[in-house]
Design a protein around this motif. Sequence first.
Motif, mmCIF file in Angstrom:
data_model
loop_
_atom_site.group_PDB
_atom_site.id
_atom_site.type_symbol
_atom_site.label_atom_id
_atom_site.label_comp_id
_atom_site.label_asym_id
_atom_site.label_seq_id
_atom_site.Cartn_x
_atom_site.Cartn_y
_atom_site.Cartn_z
ATOM 1 N N THR A 73 53.948 -75.576 23.901
ATOM 2 C CA THR A 73 53.085 -75.650 22.727
ATOM 3 C C THR A 73 51.999 -74.582 22.787
ATOM 4 O O THR A 73 51.666 -73.963 21.766
ATOM 5 N N ARG A 74 51.471 -74.353 23.990
ATOM 6 C CA ARG A 74 50.439 -73.324 24.137
ATOM 7 C C ARG A 74 50.977 -71.949 23.739
ATOM 8 O O ARG A 74 50.336 -71.195 23.006
ATOM 9 N N LEU A 76 53.496 -71.296 21.758
ATOM 10 C CA LEU A 76 53.698 -71.276 20.314
ATOM 11 C C LEU A 76 52.395 -70.971 19.580
ATOM 12 O O LEU A 76 52.353 -70.146 18.657
ATOM 13 N N ASN A 77 51.330 -71.643 20.013
ATOM 14 C CA ASN A 77 50.041 -71.496 19.343
ATOM 15 C C ASN A 77 49.423 -70.117 19.561
ATOM 16 O O ASN A 77 48.652 -69.643 18.722
ATOM 17 N N ALA A 79 50.987 -67.406 19.497
ATOM 18 C CA ALA A 79 51.632 -66.591 18.451
ATOM 19 C C ALA A 79 51.716 -65.112 18.832
ATOM 20 O O ALA A 79 51.330 -64.227 18.067
#
Length: 310
Positions: A73-74, A76-77, A79
Amino acid sequence: MRIIFFGSPDDAVQLLGSLITAGHEIAAVYTQPDRRVGRGRTKQATAVKIFSEQSGLEIFTPVNLRDDEVEFTRMLNIAADVFVVVAYGRILPTKILGIPPFGVINVHPSLLPLYRGPSPVAATILDGQSHTGVSLMLLDEGMDTGPILAQSLPINLSGRERRSELQARLFRESGSLLLGVLTKLQSGTTTPVIQDNAAASVTQLLHRSDGEIKWTTSAVYIERMVRAYDIWPGTFTTWHGKNVKILHSQLIEGVATNPGEVAFRNGHLSVSTGDGLLEIIQLQLEGRQAVMASDFVRGYPEINGVILGN
């Protein structure tokens, strides 16, 4: 480009620095956790972590990325546009490979598809290759099987290279290649080349036992071992129940006797092998400092005539 960088040893530091100098944004750095080293078992950070701290970069040191939803998730965030992997020392799960829009670039120190896997430089030296090079590829689910983005020209070898020196040279060579690949990815002008699996060779993870000398093998091969294993696992034999590391060696003319038999003549410390003589230049007895062969013989004259490895 916005980049997440994955790397650990000294060899990766220069490439990370070149990305910063070229104006790329390092959004995060992933490196291996601190390890306890030495007799005092003190914690030691990776070279990439030390450099990243000095550069004010955000650092993450997960033990394992497999099934780690927090790190997934990290990432992904964050980016990032692209991930760059340089001797990270961990396998990136397939799920993570799909995060960056431009893919995950891996710097591999061989001319792929030759010497895929974790030990390409050591294997190149052990095989007595006359040349090598470096490849930039997109990671996929396989072991270094992804499409090639760029390769260096063949780099000629003298036959005296040590793994530590050659590996550093190859990663230095990859600096300009990496910057060029990033430029082409950004402009959409790169053309990945599918590897020829039929021409591939695969290396294996090195273990400590790989460094133990079998004196029945040839002097040529043992001399290559000393150079190929200088980082890890080292090249060693035994004498009186203690390990003896062979740090530097060279081939020497002469008639071999029993494999493993030591002779000190005319200032030269040699060991007979299954094929030829190996001169020992520098060695280290377990629990002692590394010394030149002549100094070792002065301290341990009884080594003359013994058979090592028994």
